[in-house]
Design an enzyme around this catalytic site. Structure first.
Site, PDB file in Angstrom:
ATOM      1  N   ILE A  19     -13.525 -15.326  -5.811  1.00 46.02           N
ATOM      2  CA  ILE A  19     -13.215 -15.286  -7.255  1.00 46.02           C
ATOM      3  C   ILE A  19     -13.134 -13.842  -7.750  1.00 46.02           C
ATOM      4  O   ILE A  19     -14.091 -13.083  -7.615  1.00 46.02           O
ATOM      5  CB  ILE A  19     -14.289 -16.035  -8.068  1.00 46.02           C
ATOM      6  CG1 ILE A  19     -14.506 -17.442  -7.501  1.00 46.02           C
ATOM      7  CG2 ILE A  19     -13.898 -16.098  -9.546  1.00 46.02           C
ATOM      8  CD1 ILE A  19     -15.687 -18.173  -8.112  1.00 46.02           C
ATOM      9  N   ARG A  46     -22.364  -6.693  17.664  1.00 45.09           N
ATOM     10  CA  ARG A  46     -23.544  -6.604  18.538  1.00 45.09           C
ATOM     11  C   ARG A  46     -23.222  -7.081  19.951  1.00 45.09           C
ATOM     12  O   ARG A  46     -23.667  -6.538  20.930  1.00 45.09           O
ATOM     13  CB  ARG A  46     -24.661  -7.520  17.993  1.00 45.09           C
ATOM     14  CG  ARG A  46     -25.632  -6.863  17.085  1.00 45.09           C
ATOM     15  CD  ARG A  46     -26.601  -7.887  16.565  1.00 45.09           C
ATOM     16  NE  ARG A  46     -25.921  -9.105  16.131  1.00 45.09           N
ATOM     17  CZ  ARG A  46     -26.483 -10.088  15.450  1.00 45.09           C
ATOM     18  NH1 ARG A  46     -27.761 -10.004  15.148  1.00 45.09           N
ATOM     19  NH2 ARG A  46     -25.804 -11.150  15.073  1.00 45.09           N
ATOM     20  N   VAL A  97       0.830  -1.215   0.000  1.00 44.72           N
ATOM     21  CA  VAL A  97       0.000   0.000   0.000  1.00 44.72           C
ATOM     22  C   VAL A  97       0.866   1.267   0.000  1.00 44.72           C
ATOM     23  O   VAL A  97       0.514   2.288  -0.605  1.00 44.72           O
ATOM     24  CB  VAL A  97      -0.945  -0.019   1.238  1.00 44.72           C
ATOM     25  CG1 VAL A  97      -1.597   1.334   1.462  1.00 44.72           C
ATOM     26  CG2 VAL A  97      -1.999  -1.096   1.074  1.00 44.72           C
ATOM     27  N   GLU A 148     -27.349 -22.573   6.026  1.00 42.86           N
ATOM     28  CA  GLU A 148     -27.577 -21.888   7.301  1.00 42.86           C
ATOM     29  C   GLU A 148     -28.825 -22.436   7.979  1.00 42.86           C
ATOM     30  O   GLU A 148     -29.636 -23.117   7.337  1.00 42.86           O
ATOM     31  CB  GLU A 148     -27.730 -20.391   7.038  1.00 42.86           C
ATOM     32  CG  GLU A 148     -26.418 -19.806   6.568  1.00 42.86           C
ATOM     33  CD  GLU A 148     -26.488 -18.317   6.373  1.00 42.86           C
ATOM     34  OE1 GLU A 148     -27.277 -17.680   7.068  1.00 42.86           O
ATOM     35  OE2 GLU A 148     -25.741 -17.807   5.530  1.00 42.86           O
ATOM     36  N   LYS A 207     -24.066  -8.224  -0.685  1.00 44.84           N
ATOM     37  CA  LYS A 207     -24.784  -8.285  -1.976  1.00 44.84           C
ATOM     38  C   LYS A 207     -26.230  -7.828  -1.855  1.00 44.84           C
ATOM     39  O   LYS A 207     -26.770  -7.195  -2.758  1.00 44.84           O
ATOM     40  CB  LYS A 207     -24.735  -9.689  -2.549  1.00 44.84           C
ATOM     41  CG  LYS A 207     -25.344 -10.762  -1.662  1.00 44.84           C
ATOM     42  CD  LYS A 207     -24.402 -11.889  -1.467  1.00 44.84           C
ATOM     43  CE  LYS A 207     -24.581 -12.530  -0.131  1.00 44.84           C
ATOM     44  NZ  LYS A 207     -23.577 -13.523   0.171  1.00 44.84           N
ATOM     45  N   LYS A 234     -26.934 -11.406  -6.499  1.00 42.09           N
ATOM     46  CA  LYS A 234     -25.664 -11.461  -7.234  1.00 42.09           C
ATOM     47  C   LYS A 234     -25.891 -11.241  -8.729  1.00 42.09           C
ATOM     48  O   LYS A 234     -25.097 -10.561  -9.400  1.00 42.09           O
ATOM     49  CB  LYS A 234     -24.986 -12.810  -6.973  1.00 42.09           C
ATOM     50  CG  LYS A 234     -24.518 -12.963  -5.521  1.00 42.09           C
ATOM     51  CD  LYS A 234     -24.152 -14.392  -5.185  1.00 42.09           C
ATOM     52  CE  LYS A 234     -23.632 -14.515  -3.753  1.00 42.09           C
ATOM     53  NZ  LYS A 234     -23.471 -15.897  -3.301  1.00 42.09           N
TER      54      LYS A 234
HETATM   55  P1  NDP Z   1     -22.000 -13.237  10.230  1.00 44.95           P
HETATM   56  O1  NDP Z   1     -23.438 -13.387  10.588  1.00 44.95           O
HETATM   57  O2  NDP Z   1     -21.097 -14.368  10.514  1.00 44.95           O
HETATM   58  O3  NDP Z   1     -21.401 -11.940  10.942  1.00 44.95           O
HETATM   59  C1  NDP Z   1     -22.113 -10.741  11.031  1.00 44.95           C
HETATM   60  C2  NDP Z   1     -21.396  -9.835  11.991  1.00 44.95           C
HETATM   61  O4  NDP Z   1     -22.068  -8.590  12.026  1.00 44.95           O
HETATM   62  C3  NDP Z   1     -21.336 -10.332  13.438  1.00 44.95           C
HETATM   63  O5  NDP Z   1     -20.069 -10.140  13.973  1.00 44.95           O
HETATM   64  C4  NDP Z   1     -22.372  -9.486  14.176  1.00 44.95           C
HETATM   65  O6  NDP Z   1     -22.028  -9.209  15.511  1.00 44.95           O
HETATM   66  C5  NDP Z   1     -22.259  -8.204  13.387  1.00 44.95           C
HETATM   67  N1  NDP Z   1     -23.462  -7.396  13.470  1.00 44.95           N
HETATM   68  C6  NDP Z   1     -24.742  -7.763  13.190  1.00 44.95           C
HETATM   69  N2  NDP Z   1     -25.570  -6.730  13.372  1.00 44.95           N
HETATM   70  C7  NDP Z   1     -24.819  -5.697  13.791  1.00 44.95           C
HETATM   71  C8  NDP Z   1     -25.090  -4.354  14.149  1.00 44.95           C
HETATM   72  N3  NDP Z   1     -26.330  -3.882  14.144  1.00 44.95           N
HETATM   73  N4  NDP Z   1     -24.044  -3.562  14.520  1.00 44.95           N
HETATM   74  C9  NDP Z   1     -22.790  -4.030  14.565  1.00 44.95           C
HETATM   75  N5  NDP Z   1     -22.471  -5.308  14.219  1.00 44.95           N
HETATM   76  C10 NDP Z   1     -23.470  -6.115  13.833  1.00 44.95           C
HETATM   77  O7  NDP Z   1     -21.976 -12.844   8.682  1.00 44.95           O
HETATM   78  P2  NDP Z   1     -20.875 -13.238   7.585  1.00 44.95           P
HETATM   79  O8  NDP Z   1     -19.537 -12.898   8.081  1.00 44.95           O
HETATM   80  O9  NDP Z   1     -21.145 -14.621   7.110  1.00 44.95           O
HETATM   81  O10 NDP Z   1     -21.306 -12.291   6.364  1.00 44.95           O
HETATM   82  C11 NDP Z   1     -20.993 -10.915   6.383  1.00 44.95           C
HETATM   83  C12 NDP Z   1     -21.273 -10.315   4.998  1.00 44.95           C
HETATM   84  O11 NDP Z   1     -20.482 -10.988   4.037  1.00 44.95           O
HETATM   85  C13 NDP Z   1     -22.711 -10.463   4.515  1.00 44.95           C
HETATM   86  O12 NDP Z   1     -23.073  -9.348   3.747  1.00 44.95           O
HETATM   87  C14 NDP Z   1     -22.651 -11.705   3.630  1.00 44.95           C
HETATM   88  O13 NDP Z   1     -23.654 -11.723   2.629  1.00 44.95           O
HETATM   89  C15 NDP Z   1     -21.292 -11.497   2.996  1.00 44.95           C
HETATM   90  N6  NDP Z   1     -20.696 -12.703   2.472  1.00 44.95           N
HETATM   91  C16 NDP Z   1     -20.547 -13.794   3.299  1.00 44.95           C
HETATM   92  C17 NDP Z   1     -19.985 -14.933   2.817  1.00 44.95           C
HETATM   93  C18 NDP Z   1     -19.790 -16.126   3.682  1.00 44.95           C
HETATM   94  O14 NDP Z   1     -19.330 -17.167   3.177  1.00 44.95           O
HETATM   95  N7  NDP Z   1     -20.112 -16.062   4.971  1.00 44.95           N
HETATM   96  C19 NDP Z   1     -19.531 -15.040   1.415  1.00 44.95           C
HETATM   97  C20 NDP Z   1     -19.685 -13.815   0.649  1.00 44.95           C
HETATM   98  C21 NDP Z   1     -20.266 -12.696   1.176  1.00 44.95           C
HETATM   99  P3  NDP Z   1     -22.027 -10.351  16.636  1.00 44.95           P
HETATM  100  O15 NDP Z   1     -20.963 -11.331  16.199  1.00 44.95           O
HETATM  101  O16 NDP Z   1     -21.628  -9.676  17.875  1.00 44.95           O
HETATM  102  O17 NDP Z   1     -23.372 -10.933  16.621  1.00 44.95           O
HETATM  103  N1  HSE Z   2     -24.833 -18.260   1.218  1.00 38.31           N
HETATM  104  C1  HSE Z   2     -23.941 -17.974   0.138  1.00 38.31           C
HETATM  105  C2  HSE Z   2     -23.690 -19.238  -0.671  1.00 38.31           C
HETATM  106  C3  HSE Z   2     -22.663 -17.391   0.686  1.00 38.31           C
HETATM  107  O1  HSE Z   2     -24.137 -20.324  -0.269  1.00 38.31           O
HETATM  108  O2  HSE Z   2     -23.081 -19.169  -1.723  1.00 38.31           O
HETATM  109  C4  HSE Z   2     -21.837 -16.714  -0.338  1.00 38.31           C
HETATM  110  O3  HSE Z   2     -22.399 -15.536  -0.790  1.00 38.31           O
END
Ligand code: NDP
Ligand code: HSE
Length: 444
Positions: A139, A50, A38, A193, A108, A208
């Site tokens: 990807i 949360r 960077v 899930e 998304k 998507k």
């Molecule tokens: P998770 O549910 O595992 O994590 C969500 C996080 O957000 C948690 O740490 C939660 O806190 C926090 N959170 C929820 N609400 C609030 C709030 N109001 N204020 C502050 N923090 C908050 O989600 P993922 O990591 O799986 O997914 C995150 C994003 O990435 C989503 O948009 C998903 O679509 C995208 N994504 C996910 C993929 C995957 O394979 N998981 C693949 C591609 C995209 P706490 O832990 O304290 O509850």
């Molecule tokens: N729930 C999604 C999947 C996570 O099964 O592909 C990636 O966006």
């Protein structure tokens, strides 16, 4: 936007779940390399969650439940949003962009509904908005569409963009088990899930598809524009019928340029071109490269006038793969801040209209159990002719006192096909309509 010239880039992480935890790990493990790439250190200024007590994996002093204050802090240059969903993510990212803070998001659902206002806020302040992880996880796909292919004319994007449904369909294909049994197995193994609705009903893939179509065709496409069908109605009989034809069933996201504005078409466009954006299960030939994409992997085919055909393949989900895409974006926006650069803006100048699914012809495979006697085939064929649905291929297999009749059509609209199948189902010689499914790939 201030230039940094060696000053640390301070990052606020919103969310620390599956993806966020891996983002923190990569930022820590690769700190020295990232600084070199960077041109300034990239440091975590704070992490909004949360339930802070749940997060033993990150330093307690970085955690906060006040995401709004973290975004507004003068100590923050870049926001990485991995909370998911519409609110509070939308409000937080709009505040960040309006304040000139660069945004990286994996969300998304948010982009598929609110990209217009996010891009407007980004344009107004000159802050970057990057979202590579939102489609197909690790990807590199959005940057090729947004940048590498910006000089070409993309005609079609077709792919498997949801890992959960691909895992379920692959499982049904290899074991012959039902949809319900395979979903249960996917949940037990942690692929699906606890509430699998967004995946199995196609909402995730539709978001998507909207993002892919917007980038590929320089038009604003939202999730509401996408025709969506999930996999809950795919039966073991559909999978078996596909196998018998040398095909396999996949949930496809398809975005393509199509003619539009004909005499019976309500939508008009001066240049006669529109787009079709749809998510639905379809039979594809087992020889098609997408047929050999198994389990939770994703793959996307892109066709462009000058470049020809390209395929992007890899892990579409999971903490570390998705964090890889987030980090790539983070490096890009950090470099832009250090070197006073700017990432690509929204490109929606083409404003191509989306053709309704009712006017979008696709090919179908129909499998029937019929009485095996003279005249049955002609009765069935007459119903197709009556509804102007042209038959491409017919295969009949006699059994003891009945027969299996498989018909593949040329392209027909949903409406024509539905009335054909309704009428055929009512013929006394037809014992059961076993399977009706769309067909993609070459003619059979
Ligand atoms: P998770 O549910 O595992 O994590 C969500 C996080 O957000 C948690 O740490 C939660 O806190 C926090 N959170 C929820 N609400 C609030 C709030 N109001 N204020 C502050 N923090 C908050 O989600 P993922 O990591 O799986 O997914 C995150 C994003 O990435 C989503 O948009 C998903 O679509 C995208 N994504 C996910 C993929 C995957 O394979 N998981 C693949 C591609 C995209 P706490 O832990 O304290 O509850
Ligand atoms: N729930 C999604 C999947 C996570 O099964 O592909 C990636 O966006």
């Amino acid at each position: 936007m201030a230039s940094h010239e060696g000053k640390p880039i301070r990052v606020a992480l919103l969310g620390c779940g599956t993806v966020g935890t891996e983002v923190v790990r990569l930022l820590t493990d690769q700190a020295a390399d990232l600084t070199a790439r960077v041109g300034a250190p990239v440091q975590v200024a704070g992490i909004a969650v949360r339930r802070p007590n749940k997060h033993r994996e990150v330093p307690a002093e970085l955690l906060t439940t006040d995401a709004e204050a973290l975004v507004a802090s003068d100590d923050v240059d870049v926001i990485v949003e991995v909370i998911g969903g519409i609110e509070p993510a939308r409000t937080l990212l709009l505040s960040a962009l309006r304040a000139g803070k660069s945004v990286v998001t994996a969300n998304k659902a948010l982009l598929a509904e609110h990209s217009a206002e996010l891009f407007e806020a980004s344009d107004a302040s000159g802050a970057d908005l990057y979202f590579e992880a939102a489609v197909a996880g690790a990807i590199p796909l959005l940057r090729p569409l947004r940048e590498s292919l910006a000089g070409d004319r993309i005609t079609r994007v077709m792919g498997i963009v949801n890992g959960t449904t691909n895992f379920i369909l692959s499982g049904m294909d290899s074991t012959g088990a039902s949809y319900a049994e395979t979903l249960e197995e996917a949940t037990r193994l942690g692929y699906a899930e606890a509430d699998p609705t967004a995946d199995v009903d196609g909402f995730d893939a539709a978001s998507k598809a909207a993002i892919l179509a917007s980038l590929a065709f320089h038009s604003r496409v939202t999730a509401a524009d996408v025709h969506r069908e999930g996999i809950a109605s795919v039966s073991a009989a559909d999978i078996a019928a596909a196998k018998a034809l040398g095909r396999t069933v996949k949930l496809l996201a398809i975005c393509e340029r199509v003619p539009i504005g004909g005499a019976d078409d309500q939508t008009t466009a001066d240049d006669g071109e529109g787009i079709s954006v749809r998510v639905h299960p379809a039979m594809i030939p087992t020889s098609h490269p997408l047929a050999s994409v198994h389990g939770a992997f994703n793959a996307v085919f892109v066709e462009a006038d000058a470049a020809g055909e390209m395929m992007f393949y890899g892990q579409g989900a999971g903490g570390a793969p998705t964090a890889s895409a987030v980090l790539g974006d983070l490096v890009a926006v950090a470099r832009n801040r250090v070197h006073r650069g700017r990432g690509p803006r929204e490109s929606a100048y083409a404003a191509l209209p989306v053709r309704p699914m009712g006017q979008t012809p696709t090919r179908y495979h129909i499998s029937l159990d019929v009485a095996d006697r003279a005249g049955v085939l002609s009765q069935v064929a007459a119903v197709f002719a009556e509804h102007d649905v042209s038959i491409a291929a017919v295969r009949q297999e006699g059994r003891v006192d009945d027969a299996s009749l498989v018909i593949v059509t040329h392209a027909a609209t949903d409406a024509a096909l539905r009335s054909t199948v309704d009428k055929i189902g009512g013929l006394p010689v037809v014992r059961e309509v076993v399977s009706v499914m769309r067909v993609e790939g070459e003619e059979i």
